[in-house]
Design a protein around this motif. Structure first.
Motif, PDB file in Angstrom:
ATOM      1  N   THR A 164      22.645  47.238 -46.489  1.00  0.00           N
ATOM      2  CA  THR A 164      21.590  47.890 -47.269  1.00  0.00           C
ATOM      3  C   THR A 164      20.452  48.314 -46.354  1.00  0.00           C
ATOM      4  N   ARG A 165      20.067  47.440 -45.441  1.00  0.00           N
ATOM      5  CA  ARG A 165      18.980  47.767 -44.501  1.00  0.00           C
ATOM      6  C   ARG A 165      19.361  48.972 -43.646  1.00  0.00           C
ATOM      7  N   LYS A 166      20.591  48.992 -43.196  1.00  0.00           N
ATOM      8  CA  LYS A 166      21.039  50.123 -42.376  1.00  0.00           C
ATOM      9  C   LYS A 166      20.953  51.428 -43.150  1.00  0.00           C
ATOM     10  N   THR A 167      21.215  51.364 -44.455  1.00  0.00           N
ATOM     11  CA  THR A 167      21.179  52.568 -45.281  1.00  0.00           C
ATOM     12  C   THR A 167      19.758  53.060 -45.500  1.00  0.00           C
ATOM     13  N   ILE A 168      18.868  52.173 -45.932  1.00  0.00           N
ATOM     14  CA  ILE A 168      17.538  52.648 -46.316  1.00  0.00           C
ATOM     15  C   ILE A 168      16.620  52.863 -45.127  1.00  0.00           C
ATOM     16  N   LEU A 169      16.947  52.235 -43.986  1.00  0.00           N
ATOM     17  CA  LEU A 169      16.129  52.431 -42.784  1.00  0.00           C
ATOM     18  C   LEU A 169      16.850  53.264 -41.726  1.00  0.00           C
ATOM     19  N   ASN A 170      17.901  53.933 -42.132  1.00  0.00           N
ATOM     20  CA  ASN A 170      18.636  54.855 -41.261  1.00  0.00           C
ATOM     21  C   ASN A 170      19.185  54.192 -40.004  1.00  0.00           C
ATOM     22  N   ASP A 171      19.583  52.915 -40.136  1.00  0.00           N
ATOM     23  CA  ASP A 171      20.288  52.198 -39.074  1.00  0.00           C
ATOM     24  C   ASP A 171      19.504  52.150 -37.763  1.00  0.00           C
ATOM     25  N   LYS A 172      18.183  52.028 -37.842  1.00  0.00           N
ATOM     26  CA  LYS A 172      17.360  52.030 -36.628  1.00  0.00           C
ATOM     27  C   LYS A 172      16.928  50.628 -36.185  1.00  0.00           C
ATOM     28  N   VAL A 173      17.382  49.615 -36.882  1.00  0.00           N
ATOM     29  CA  VAL A 173      16.922  48.258 -36.604  1.00  0.00           C
ATOM     30  C   VAL A 173      17.890  47.541 -35.679  1.00  0.00           C
ATOM     31  N   GLU A 174      17.378  47.029 -34.568  1.00  0.00           N
ATOM     32  CA  GLU A 174      18.196  46.234 -33.652  1.00  0.00           C
ATOM     33  C   GLU A 174      17.781  44.775 -33.754  1.00  0.00           C
ATOM     34  N   LEU A 175      18.759  43.896 -33.990  1.00  0.00           N
ATOM     35  CA  LEU A 175      18.464  42.478 -34.104  1.00  0.00           C
ATOM     36  C   LEU A 175      17.986  41.931 -32.766  1.00  0.00           C
ATOM     37  N   LYS A 176      17.058  40.975 -32.850  1.00  0.00           N
ATOM     38  CA  LYS A 176      16.579  40.305 -31.648  1.00  0.00           C
ATOM     39  C   LYS A 176      17.406  39.035 -31.458  1.00  0.00           C
ATOM     40  N   VAL A 177      18.371  39.080 -30.535  1.00  0.00           N
ATOM     41  CA  VAL A 177      19.226  37.929 -30.254  1.00  0.00           C
ATOM     42  C   VAL A 177      18.634  37.168 -29.069  1.00  0.00           C
ATOM     43  N   THR A 178      18.386  35.876 -29.253  1.00  0.00           N
ATOM     44  CA  THR A 178      17.734  35.097 -28.205  1.00  0.00           C
ATOM     45  C   THR A 178      18.709  34.145 -27.512  1.00  0.00           C
ATOM     46  N   THR A 179      19.257  33.217 -28.257  1.00  0.00           N
ATOM     47  CA  THR A 179      20.208  32.241 -27.711  1.00  0.00           C
ATOM     48  C   THR A 179      21.336  32.090 -28.722  1.00  0.00           C
ATOM     49  N   ALA A 180      21.992  30.938 -28.712  1.00  0.00           N
ATOM     50  CA  ALA A 180      23.060  30.688 -29.672  1.00  0.00           C
ATOM     51  C   ALA A 180      23.036  29.219 -30.084  1.00  0.00           C
ATOM     52  N   ASN A 181      23.651  28.930 -31.211  1.00  0.00           N
ATOM     53  CA  ASN A 181      23.733  27.565 -31.724  1.00  0.00           C
ATOM     54  C   ASN A 181      25.185  27.138 -31.908  1.00  0.00           C
ATOM     55  N   TYR A 182      25.526  25.977 -31.384  1.00  0.00           N
ATOM     56  CA  TYR A 182      26.754  25.318 -31.797  1.00  0.00           C
ATOM     57  C   TYR A 182      26.429  24.519 -33.054  1.00  0.00           C
ATOM     58  N   ARG A 183      27.295  24.587 -34.033  1.00  0.00           N
ATOM     59  CA  ARG A 183      27.092  23.830 -35.270  1.00  0.00           C
ATOM     60  C   ARG A 183      28.222  22.832 -35.421  1.00  0.00           C
ATOM     61  N   VAL A 184      27.842  21.568 -35.535  1.00  0.00           N
ATOM     62  CA  VAL A 184      28.805  20.465 -35.526  1.00  0.00           C
ATOM     63  C   VAL A 184      28.584  19.606 -36.761  1.00  0.00           C
ATOM     64  N   LEU A 185      29.656  19.251 -37.440  1.00  0.00           N
ATOM     65  CA  LEU A 185      29.613  18.284 -38.540  1.00  0.00           C
ATOM     66  C   LEU A 185      30.530  17.121 -38.196  1.00  0.00           C
ATOM     67  N   ILE A 186      29.984  15.908 -38.230  1.00  0.00           N
ATOM     68  CA  ILE A 186      30.780  14.713 -37.939  1.00  0.00           C
ATOM     69  C   ILE A 186      30.990  13.962 -39.254  1.00  0.00           C
ATOM     70  N   PRO A 187      32.239  13.722 -39.651  1.00  0.00           N
ATOM     71  CA  PRO A 187      32.495  13.042 -40.921  1.00  0.00           C
ATOM     72  C   PRO A 187      31.964  11.607 -40.928  1.00  0.00           C
ATOM     73  N   ARG A 188      31.619  11.135 -42.100  1.00  0.00           N
ATOM     74  CA  ARG A 188      31.073   9.800 -42.291  1.00  0.00           C
ATOM     75  C   ARG A 188      31.981   8.728 -41.691  1.00  0.00           C
ATOM     76  N   GLU A 189      33.283   8.870 -41.906  1.00  0.00           N
ATOM     77  CA  GLU A 189      34.232   7.845 -41.447  1.00  0.00           C
ATOM     78  C   GLU A 189      34.147   7.649 -39.941  1.00  0.00           C
ATOM     79  N   LYS A 190      34.038   8.741 -39.203  1.00  0.00           N
ATOM     80  CA  LYS A 190      33.957   8.637 -37.745  1.00  0.00           C
ATOM     81  C   LYS A 190      32.626   8.033 -37.306  1.00  0.00           C
ATOM     82  N   MET A 191      31.562   8.384 -38.007  1.00  0.00           N
ATOM     83  CA  MET A 191      30.256   7.819 -37.657  1.00  0.00           C
ATOM     84  C   MET A 191      30.261   6.304 -37.853  1.00  0.00           C
ATOM     85  N   LEU A 192      30.837   5.847 -38.941  1.00  0.00           N
ATOM     86  CA  LEU A 192      30.818   4.418 -39.245  1.00  0.00           C
ATOM     87  C   LEU A 192      31.697   3.598 -38.312  1.00  0.00           C
TER      88      LEU A 192
END
Length: 420
Positions: A164-192
């Motif tokens: 939608t943003r690309k349509t109404i703003l004529n695709d002129k917006v460039e995202l500001k990418v800085t770093t990256a995130n690893y996302r980790v979920l550890i199950p309860r059983e392993k934690m305990l």
């Protein structure tokens, strides 16, 4: 939250993420006819933790969702800021409110609560719908099956990569990418099963481990079913790859210099995904020239995660927009009120973007004199006690502005003064 709107509008919402569903709840509860169009074939938020601070929980409670969210969430206690190399706690920030919850919740659980509430309020949510064209002049949507929709208002709640943003703003917006995130979920059983890890599962504090170019933010979610870890690191996934599966051994190696328990926790994880850390630059406008196509949520103001306010801004957007549209008595007023919505929201979201950017820099300072000065300042007890001086995030005045904000009351006051 408020009485029924005097005029029921037909509103199409593009996207069934947190922003789209929040808007659906707020607007449907006021009597508007809501259709949510989602291109995926089902709810599909990928698992990760979400913080719901008091400025958002206030609104969610007003929508009648306190019991449902309380059943799914953890009540966050303090935030601890930790030196990566030693495990020393440099500062402790107390809860933002003694009266309102500060929830830690599993994103798919949060999305499901919002979805159920939207449907209960009367919103129609359609999946596997591909919008092929947005006609700005006629406020019309063309769908891949040949169907056309002509709502009174279109909301682009389609996320950071918004079409939608690309349509109404004529695709002129460039995202500001800085770093990256690893996302980790550890199950309860392993934690305990691990003596060093188990206590963290029962500790509702959020921890921010600060290192050179890297951070680890971690806390329990889903009523202790998982331990959530977000690991910021240099670089970014390929463009368009927001959930790239990673080799856990490579992830562990990148954080092997972090003090205990970080290596132990990562040894318990089986998998993780890599996300680009990016934000939308400040936009001159969030709407089409007609004022009848409007960006909300991340499509308008995606921010870095270093203030834990991204999801909360979606909630605030929904509450403010609902209050604005509750003043519409004639469809010709829609552009005026969507403009007022932007005037209310833009200064606040832009300040939050700036504060998030500043935290990103503070948390990732390289080892050396600047880092030592930061740590010394943060460790002064008087500074921690009164919340003054260390950084804007911890200053008392900023915390009041951030967490005690009542989006509904503020918006009603502004609209009253504007004569609506």
């Amino acid at each position: 939250m408020s009485s029924k709107s005097p005029l029921s509008l037909n509103i199409a919402i593009l996207g069934a993420g947190l922003a789209g569903l929040s808007c659906a709840i707020a607007l449907a509860q006021q009597g508007h006819k809501i259709t949510v169009l989602e291109r995926r074939n089902a709810l599909s938020e990928i698992g990760a933790g979400v913080q719901v601070p008091p400025n958002a929980s206030r609104i969610l409670i007003s929508w009648g969702l306190e019991a449902e969210l309380q059943a799914q969430a953890e009540n966050r206690s303090d935030v601890l800021f930790v030196r990566y190399l030693t495990g020393e706690t440099l500062a402790r920030m107390p809860p933002a409110s003694s009266d309102l919850p500060n929830w830690l919740i599993y994103r798919p659980d949060y999305q499901r609560v919002l979805y159920d509430a939207a449907v209960q309020a009367g919103a129609i949510v359609r999946f596997d719908v591909h919008v092929t064209k947005i006609d700005q002049d006629n406020t019309r949507l063309e769908i891949g099956n040949g169907e056309f929709l002509t709502p009174d208002l279109i909301l682009g709640a389609d996320g950071i990569g918004s079409s939608t943003r690309k349509t109404i703003l004529n695709d002129k917006v460039e995202l500001k990418v800085t770093t990256a995130n690893y996302r980790v979920l550890i199950p309860r059983e392993k934690m305990l099963q691990n003596a060093q890890a188990a206590p963290y599962l029962h500790n509702a504090a959020a921890q921010v481990w600060m290192g050179p170019g890297r951070t680890v933010v971690m806390y329990p979610i889903a009523q202790g079913k998982f331990y959530n870890m977000v690991l910021e690191h240099p670089g970014s996934p390929p463009v368009g790859k927001w959930n790239l599966a990673m080799d856990m051994n490579a992830v562990r190696e990148q954080f092997q210099d972090f003090a205990a328990p970080i290596p132990t926790l990562l040894s318990l994880a089986d998998s993780c995904y890599d996300w680009a850390v990016a934000r939308v630059p400040i936009l001159h406008s969030w709407s089409s020239t007609s004022g009848k196509i409007l960006l909300v949520g991340d499509a308008a103001h995606a921010t870095l995660p270093h203030l834990a306010q991204g999801a909360a801004m979606c909630t605030e957007d929904a509450a403010v927009l609902a209050e604005c549209l509750a003043r519409v008595t004639d469809r010709s007023q829609i552009p005026t009120l969507t403009t007022l919505f932007q005037e209310i929201r833009k200064p606040r979201t832009e300040r939050i973007q700036a504060a998030s950017d500043a935290n990103s820099k503070r948390w990732t300072i390289p080892d050396g004199p600047e880092q030592e000065a930061r740590d010394a300042k943060w460790k002064v007890p008087s500074k921690m006690a009164d919340g003054q001086g260390a950084n804007e995030f911890r200053e008392a005045a900023f915390r009041r502005w951030l967490f005690e904000y009542d989006a509904v009351a503020e918006t009603r006051n502004i609209l009253d003064k504007a004569g609506f």
